[in-house]
Design a protein around this motif. Structure first.
Motif, PDB file in Angstrom:
ATOM      1  N   MET A 177      91.556  74.033  42.926  1.00  0.00           N
ATOM      2  CA  MET A 177      92.218  75.109  43.670  1.00  0.00           C
ATOM      3  C   MET A 177      93.134  75.923  42.770  1.00  0.00           C
ATOM      4  SD  MET A 177      93.146  73.586  47.461  1.00  0.00           S
ATOM      5  CE  MET A 177      93.727  71.965  46.985  1.00  0.00           C
ATOM      6  N   SER A 178      93.928  75.243  41.943  1.00  0.00           N
ATOM      7  CA  SER A 178      94.916  75.945  41.124  1.00  0.00           C
ATOM      8  C   SER A 178      94.259  76.835  40.077  1.00  0.00           C
ATOM      9  CB  SER A 178      95.851  74.940  40.444  1.00  0.00           C
ATOM     10  OG  SER A 178      95.178  74.212  39.433  1.00  0.00           O
ATOM     11  N   MET A 179      93.007  76.532  39.712  1.00  0.00           N
ATOM     12  CA  MET A 179      92.302  77.324  38.707  1.00  0.00           C
ATOM     13  C   MET A 179      91.326  78.312  39.343  1.00  0.00           C
ATOM     14  SD  MET A 179      91.751  74.317  35.867  1.00  0.00           S
ATOM     15  CE  MET A 179      91.212  75.404  34.547  1.00  0.00           C
ATOM     16  N   GLY A 180      91.451  78.488  40.673  1.00  0.00           N
ATOM     17  CA  GLY A 180      90.600  79.453  41.366  1.00  0.00           C
ATOM     18  C   GLY A 180      89.183  78.962  41.581  1.00  0.00           C
ATOM     19  N   ARG A 181      88.991  77.628  41.635  1.00  0.00           N
ATOM     20  CA  ARG A 181      87.644  77.077  41.639  1.00  0.00           C
ATOM     21  C   ARG A 181      87.471  76.022  42.736  1.00  0.00           C
ATOM     22  NH1 ARG A 181      86.292  76.123  35.379  1.00  0.00           N
ATOM     23  NH2 ARG A 181      84.218  76.048  36.298  1.00  0.00           N
ATOM     24  N   GLU A 182      88.046  76.257  43.887  1.00  0.00           N
ATOM     25  CA  GLU A 182      87.958  75.294  44.981  1.00  0.00           C
ATOM     26  C   GLU A 182      86.497  74.984  45.322  1.00  0.00           C
ATOM     27  OE1 GLU A 182      89.950  74.620  49.390  1.00  0.00           O
ATOM     28  OE2 GLU A 182      89.515  76.654  48.700  1.00  0.00           O
ATOM     29  N   GLU A 209      92.688  83.918  30.278  1.00  0.00           N
ATOM     30  CA  GLU A 209      92.343  85.322  30.503  1.00  0.00           C
ATOM     31  C   GLU A 209      90.907  85.471  31.025  1.00  0.00           C
ATOM     32  OE1 GLU A 209      92.723  84.879  25.906  1.00  0.00           O
ATOM     33  OE2 GLU A 209      93.677  84.055  27.700  1.00  0.00           O
ATOM     34  N   ASP A 210      90.019  84.555  30.607  1.00  0.00           N
ATOM     35  CA  ASP A 210      88.646  84.588  31.115  1.00  0.00           C
ATOM     36  C   ASP A 210      88.599  84.209  32.593  1.00  0.00           C
ATOM     37  OD1 ASP A 210      87.617  85.340  28.646  1.00  0.00           O
ATOM     38  OD2 ASP A 210      87.371  83.263  27.989  1.00  0.00           O
ATOM     39  N   LEU A 211      89.355  83.186  32.963  1.00  0.00           N
ATOM     40  CA  LEU A 211      89.395  82.780  34.368  1.00  0.00           C
ATOM     41  C   LEU A 211      89.973  83.897  35.237  1.00  0.00           C
ATOM     42  CD1 LEU A 211      90.605  79.063  34.093  1.00  0.00           C
ATOM     43  CD2 LEU A 211      88.288  79.880  34.582  1.00  0.00           C
ATOM     44  N   CYS A 212      91.002  84.573  34.745  1.00  0.00           N
ATOM     45  CA  CYS A 212      91.591  85.686  35.502  1.00  0.00           C
ATOM     46  C   CYS A 212      90.584  86.829  35.650  1.00  0.00           C
ATOM     47  CB  CYS A 212      92.855  86.182  34.810  1.00  0.00           C
ATOM     48  SG  CYS A 212      94.245  85.022  34.868  1.00  0.00           S
ATOM     49  N   ARG A 213      89.888  87.133  34.567  1.00  0.00           N
ATOM     50  CA  ARG A 213      88.897  88.221  34.616  1.00  0.00           C
ATOM     51  C   ARG A 213      87.768  87.890  35.593  1.00  0.00           C
ATOM     52  NH1 ARG A 213      84.275  88.346  32.014  1.00  0.00           N
ATOM     53  NH2 ARG A 213      84.940  86.705  30.570  1.00  0.00           N
ATOM     54  N   LEU A 214      87.238  86.663  35.523  1.00  0.00           N
ATOM     55  CA  LEU A 214      86.157  86.267  36.422  1.00  0.00           C
ATOM     56  C   LEU A 214      86.650  86.163  37.864  1.00  0.00           C
ATOM     57  CD1 LEU A 214      84.375  83.592  34.201  1.00  0.00           C
ATOM     58  CD2 LEU A 214      83.531  85.865  34.803  1.00  0.00           C
ATOM     59  N   GLY A 215      87.902  85.709  38.036  1.00  0.00           N
ATOM     60  CA  GLY A 215      88.468  85.620  39.378  1.00  0.00           C
ATOM     61  C   GLY A 215      88.590  86.975  40.038  1.00  0.00           C
ATOM     62  N   ASP A 216      89.034  87.970  39.282  1.00  0.00           N
ATOM     63  CA  ASP A 216      89.123  89.333  39.809  1.00  0.00           C
ATOM     64  C   ASP A 216      87.743  89.867  40.181  1.00  0.00           C
ATOM     65  OD1 ASP A 216      91.856  89.368  39.490  1.00  0.00           O
ATOM     66  OD2 ASP A 216      91.790  90.360  37.531  1.00  0.00           O
ATOM     67  N   ASP A 221      83.396  91.198  44.083  1.00  0.00           N
ATOM     68  CA  ASP A 221      81.987  91.119  44.466  1.00  0.00           C
ATOM     69  C   ASP A 221      81.731  90.200  45.652  1.00  0.00           C
ATOM     70  OD1 ASP A 221      81.597  92.773  42.336  1.00  0.00           O
ATOM     71  OD2 ASP A 221      80.729  91.252  41.015  1.00  0.00           O
ATOM     72  N   GLY A 222      82.709  89.333  45.964  1.00  0.00           N
ATOM     73  CA  GLY A 222      82.539  88.424  47.095  1.00  0.00           C
ATOM     74  C   GLY A 222      81.684  87.210  46.810  1.00  0.00           C
ATOM     75  N   LYS A 223      81.513  86.861  45.528  1.00  0.00           N
ATOM     76  CA  LYS A 223      80.753  85.655  45.200  1.00  0.00           C
ATOM     77  C   LYS A 223      81.280  85.078  43.888  1.00  0.00           C
ATOM     78  CE  LYS A 223      76.994  88.334  43.070  1.00  0.00           C
ATOM     79  NZ  LYS A 223      75.535  88.582  43.080  1.00  0.00           N
ATOM     80  N   PRO A 224      81.179  83.736  43.706  1.00  0.00           N
ATOM     81  CA  PRO A 224      81.727  83.085  42.507  1.00  0.00           C
ATOM     82  C   PRO A 224      81.075  83.573  41.227  1.00  0.00           C
ATOM     83  CG  PRO A 224      81.189  81.468  44.210  1.00  0.00           C
ATOM     84  CD  PRO A 224      80.593  82.764  44.645  1.00  0.00           C
ATOM     85  N   LYS A 225      81.840  83.533  40.146  1.00  0.00           N
ATOM     86  CA  LYS A 225      81.360  83.868  38.816  1.00  0.00           C
ATOM     87  C   LYS A 225      81.580  82.656  37.914  1.00  0.00           C
ATOM     88  CE  LYS A 225      80.693  88.109  40.196  1.00  0.00           C
ATOM     89  NZ  LYS A 225      79.328  88.631  40.429  1.00  0.00           N
ATOM     90  N   LEU A 226      80.487  81.983  37.532  1.00  0.00           N
ATOM     91  CA  LEU A 226      80.564  80.765  36.722  1.00  0.00           C
ATOM     92  C   LEU A 226      81.495  79.739  37.362  1.00  0.00           C
ATOM     93  CD1 LEU A 226      80.724  82.266  33.101  1.00  0.00           C
ATOM     94  CD2 LEU A 226      78.721  81.626  34.440  1.00  0.00           C
ATOM     95  N   GLY A 227      81.443  79.653  38.673  1.00  0.00           N
ATOM     96  CA  GLY A 227      82.254  78.684  39.396  1.00  0.00           C
ATOM     97  C   GLY A 227      83.656  79.138  39.719  1.00  0.00           C
TER      98      GLY A 227
END
Length: 251
Positions: A177-182, A209-216, A221-227
């Protein structure tokens, strides 16, 4: 009971409550929680520990904080362990209880709706602000504060820890959850860019910075990016300092 646990020391304890509907459920649940600011709690307890053990502020060399959360029985709890290194080779440690969220199940949306704003604010102070330790002018006792600017005495009457090493841990659910990957932890590695079929390969570690970029992008897009489903909660703490506890791993 939760107030008794959290009221040790002269730190403000906040209490709040909401009605909340968990995902997939129709009925609202009554949710209540108590919380302390982690920066205030660490500063007060550190002052008390140094004063009671007669440790001079100038002898404190470094401080590390391991903070984390876990759900058990009927509550999600969040706390921190604090480790000090003293100039004569000694070490000292203590723990602080910070949050008790009474809930049947913890989810990212529930934590975001309740304790996350205060938790993030306090953690950011611990991870990014210098820690000032000095003798108070009024009563001569040791005082501590996380502060960008300082009006306190210069050495040898005080010391400043420019960077407190801050780490995040907890059960796998909280880590994800804390890493945006629940709910993605079982398929995508928390530490590197591999998915389950690729776990034996050599893949680069995640950068915040990669996790933030993929999270945004995932939120857009409304769907996960690499989890990754959303931005990490604590982008000011590097991925390398998010520690997966060994008891949660299948070794």
């Amino acid at each position: 009971r939760s107030v008794d646990i959290l009221s040790d020391g002269h730190v403000e304890v906040k209490y709040d409550k909401i009605n909340f509907t968990l995902e997939g459920k129709k009925e609202e649940e009554f949710i209540k929680w108590t919380e302390k600011d982690i920066a205030d709690a660490i500063a007060w307890n550190l002052s008390h520990q140094l004063q009671s053990k007669n440790i001079h502020p100038s002898t404190v060399q470094s401080i590390g904080v391991v903070a984390g959360g876990d759900h058990g029985d009927v509550a999600f709890q969040f706390g921190a362990a604090v480790l000090l290194e003293i100039s004569d080779g000694r070490t000292m440690d203590f723990e602080v209880s910070l949050v008790e969220l009474i809930c049947r199940k913890d989810t990212a949306k529930l934590i975001e709706a309740t304790i996350l704003p205060g938790l993030t604010s306090g953690l950011k102070k611990v991870a990014t602000l210098p820690l000032r330790i000095h003798y108070d002018d009024h009563d001569g006792k040791i005082a501590c504060q996380f502060s960008e600017t300082s009006t306190i005495h210069s050495p040898p009457h005080s010391t400043t820890i420019e960077t407190v090493d801050c780490y995040i841990t907890g059960d796998l659910a909280f880590q994800a959850m804390s890493m945006g990957r629940e709910s993605m932890a079982g398929y995508w590695c928390l530490l590197c860019c591999a998915n389950r079929p690729q776990f034996q390969g050599d893949y680069p570690p995640w950068l915040m910075e990669d996790l933030c970029r993929l999270g945004d992008k995932a939120a857009q897009d409304g769907k996960p990016k690499l989890g990754v489903k959303q931005r990490p909660w604590f982008p000011f703490i590097p991925v390398a300092r998010h520690m997966v506890p060994p008891l949660s791993m299948n070794l």
